[in-house]
Design a protein around this motif. Structure first.
Motif, PDB file in Angstrom:
ATOM      1  N   PRO A  78      -2.623  -3.737  -9.160  1.00 19.77           N
ATOM      2  CA  PRO A  78      -2.592  -3.824  -7.790  1.00 19.77           C
ATOM      3  C   PRO A  78      -3.347  -3.039  -6.971  1.00 19.77           C
ATOM      4  CG  PRO A  78      -0.625  -2.779  -8.581  1.00 19.77           C
ATOM      5  CD  PRO A  78      -1.426  -2.984  -9.818  1.00 19.77           C
ATOM      6  N   VAL A  79      -3.876  -3.800  -5.966  1.00 16.47           N
ATOM      7  CA  VAL A  79      -5.006  -2.815  -5.024  1.00 16.47           C
ATOM      8  C   VAL A  79      -4.155  -2.299  -3.850  1.00 16.47           C
ATOM      9  CG1 VAL A  79      -6.817  -3.004  -3.470  1.00 16.47           C
ATOM     10  CG2 VAL A  79      -6.860  -4.315  -5.819  1.00 16.47           C
ATOM     11  N   GLY A  80      -4.144  -1.128  -3.784  1.00 23.74           N
ATOM     12  CA  GLY A  80      -3.180  -0.499  -2.739  1.00 23.74           C
ATOM     13  C   GLY A  80      -3.827  -0.639  -1.233  1.00 23.74           C
ATOM     14  N   VAL A  81      -3.079  -0.212  -0.337  1.00 20.72           N
ATOM     15  CA  VAL A  81      -3.241  -0.192   0.971  1.00 20.72           C
ATOM     16  C   VAL A  81      -3.499   1.190   1.531  1.00 20.72           C
ATOM     17  CG1 VAL A  81      -2.502  -1.081   3.535  1.00 20.72           C
ATOM     18  CG2 VAL A  81      -2.264  -2.525   1.517  1.00 20.72           C
ATOM     19  N   PRO A  82      -4.439   1.746   2.057  1.00 19.59           N
ATOM     20  CA  PRO A  82      -4.832   3.174   2.465  1.00 19.59           C
ATOM     21  C   PRO A  82      -3.648   3.700   3.566  1.00 19.59           C
ATOM     22  CG  PRO A  82      -6.439   2.123   3.329  1.00 19.59           C
ATOM     23  CD  PRO A  82      -5.752   0.874   2.415  1.00 19.59           C
ATOM     24  N   GLY A  83      -2.885   4.757   3.402  1.00 25.48           N
ATOM     25  CA  GLY A  83      -1.853   5.152   4.478  1.00 25.48           C
ATOM     26  C   GLY A  83      -2.542   6.191   5.299  1.00 25.48           C
ATOM     27  N   HIS A  84      -1.722   6.982   6.188  1.00 19.29           N
ATOM     28  CA  HIS A  84      -2.259   7.706   7.156  1.00 19.29           C
ATOM     29  C   HIS A  84      -3.312   8.800   6.528  1.00 19.29           C
ATOM     30  CE1 HIS A  84      -1.894  10.720  10.657  1.00 19.29           C
ATOM     31  NE2 HIS A  84      -1.629   9.540  11.145  1.00 19.29           N
ATOM     32  N   GLY A  85      -4.530   8.639   7.204  1.00 18.56           N
ATOM     33  CA  GLY A  85      -5.387   9.918   6.519  1.00 18.56           C
ATOM     34  C   GLY A  85      -6.088   9.507   5.416  1.00 18.56           C
ATOM     35  N   GLU A  86      -5.831   8.247   4.880  1.00 18.77           N
ATOM     36  CA  GLU A  86      -6.470   7.758   3.626  1.00 18.77           C
ATOM     37  C   GLU A  86      -7.477   6.786   3.998  1.00 18.77           C
ATOM     38  OE1 GLU A  86      -2.746   8.610   0.460  1.00 18.77           O
ATOM     39  OE2 GLU A  86      -2.976   6.456   1.667  1.00 18.77           O
TER      40      GLU A  86
END
Ligand code: NAP
Length: 333
Positions: free
Chosen positions: A31-39
């Motif tokens: 799976p390709v992730g989704v960037p979170g806060h500050g990422e």
């Protein structure tokens, strides 16, 4: 803002169990992730393979998130998370130092991604980042090497080794390298070593180093090999010198007693880049700027052994462990 299409699945390498190179499983449906806060999410183009990845694979370093190892890569920001992302934006070419590099896409903290200067050729940033920053910290911070100092660099034709040979030359130190083949010895000399010893053939490494240094020994030993060299290191280090042990390619170094340290008033240091990168003076950005300035001014030759396909990761790890590589090993997803 530029818009980039991001797939839901990606190529990558996962480990489910620790062990030999065969535990590295190449997959095409991670799976390709989704960037979170500050990422930020980076589409990797060149992945740095380091000996330290072997330790992760063997289970010596902890459990990698999502089972994906790999400390660094170079690529393009394709998505940004909320909050402060260090002014990074979609389309920026970056090199990063975090975790999860053996993949087509990696989510990384924006604070550990650095824009690649335009004059740096493709692949060079991924080849240089971890080993270059680490070698700079070893020679400029852990030990502040001075002109005229004697240094011993083990595995001088390896990734960290070639960096050290060149940085030490620039500092005016006299470097003795060790390597296991004639080809590696030649490479070490071409990249700054003043003397090179084949430690597979040399019967008495300590005596030879004593002869080369006129009985003085070396001010600093740089050792990524560990167990096989512990005693030699103690014997060759000069009074008030420093043994820097940062790896265990042959096994963990043997313990060094307090009495051994005090006999010559020596220091024994065991730095780890993961801690260093967060604490080096001025921070990650300052050291990255210094790293790329050094490369751009042709002060450093970034030697790339080979660029493997990520699907050939098992072969890449086997070559690294079998001592078949020199300089940097890269992979492309
Ligand atoms: N502490 C940290 O945070 C940190 C950061 C970066 C690197 N390191 C360590 O620094 C060392 C060098 O890393 P690198 O990525 O630049 O790797 P490398 O030096 O390119 O590869 C390892 C080299 O070690 C030598 N070696 C000697 N005995 C060996 C053995 N029994 N098995 C395998 N190799 C052996 C080989 O050179 P010869 O054939 O010439 O002997 C081999 O090519 C590694 O131990 C790595 O883990 C530590």
């Amino acid at each position: 803002m530029t818009s980039v299409s991001i797939p839901r699945r990606m190529k990558g390498v996962q480990i489910k169990n620790f062990g030999d190179a065969e535990v590295l499983q190449y997959k095409t449906d991670l799976p390709v992730g989704v960037p979170g806060h500050g990422e930020v999410l980076v589409k990797n183009e060149f992945i740095g393979i380091n000996y330290v990845d072997v330790y992760w694979r063997r289970g010596m370093m902890g459990i990698p998130p999502n089972g994906i190892i790999g400390r660094e890569a170079e690529g393009t920001v394709v998505s940004t998370g909320a909050g402060d992302v260090n002014s990074l934006k979609v389309g920026d070419r970056v090199v990063w130092l975090a975790m999860g590099g053996y993949a087509e896409y990696t989510i990384v903290p924006a604070s550990l991604a650095y824009p690649v200067p335009a004059d740096i050729k493709p692949g060079v940033a991924a080849a240089a980042l971890l080993q270059g920053l680490f070698a700079m910290s070893l020679s400029h911070k852990i030990v502040q090497v001075k002109e005229g100092n004697w240094a011993l660099v083990h595995a001088a034709a390896g990734g960290v080794g070639l960096w050290l040979c060149q940085l030490l030359k620039a500092l005016g130190a006299k470097t003795i390298g060790t390597a296991s083949t004639a080809e590696k010895m030649k490479l070490a000399v071409e990249n700054g070593a003043d003397y090179v010893i084949n430690y597979e053939e040399e019967k008495d490494l300590v005596k030879t180093i004593e002869e080369v240094t006129g009985g003085y020994g070396v001010d600093v030993v740089y050792d990524g090999i560990g167990k096989d060299q512990t005693q030699n290191n103690v014997n060759v280090v000069a009074k008030h010198g420093t043994i820097v042990t940062y790896g265990a390619a042959s096994g963990f170094p043997a313990p060094i007693s307090h009495a051994t340290l005090t006999a010559k008033n020596i220091r024994f240091v065991g730095p780890a880049e993961s801690a260093l990168m967060r604490n080096i003076g001025g921070g990650f950005e300052k050291w990255c700027a210094k790293l790329f300035d050094t490369i751009a001014n042709d002060k450093i030759n970034v030697v790339i052994h080979d660029t493997y396909s990520l699907s050939e990761i098992v072969r890449a790890h086997k070559d690294l462990e079998a001592r078949k590589t020199t300089g940097k090993v890269l992979a492309k997803p």
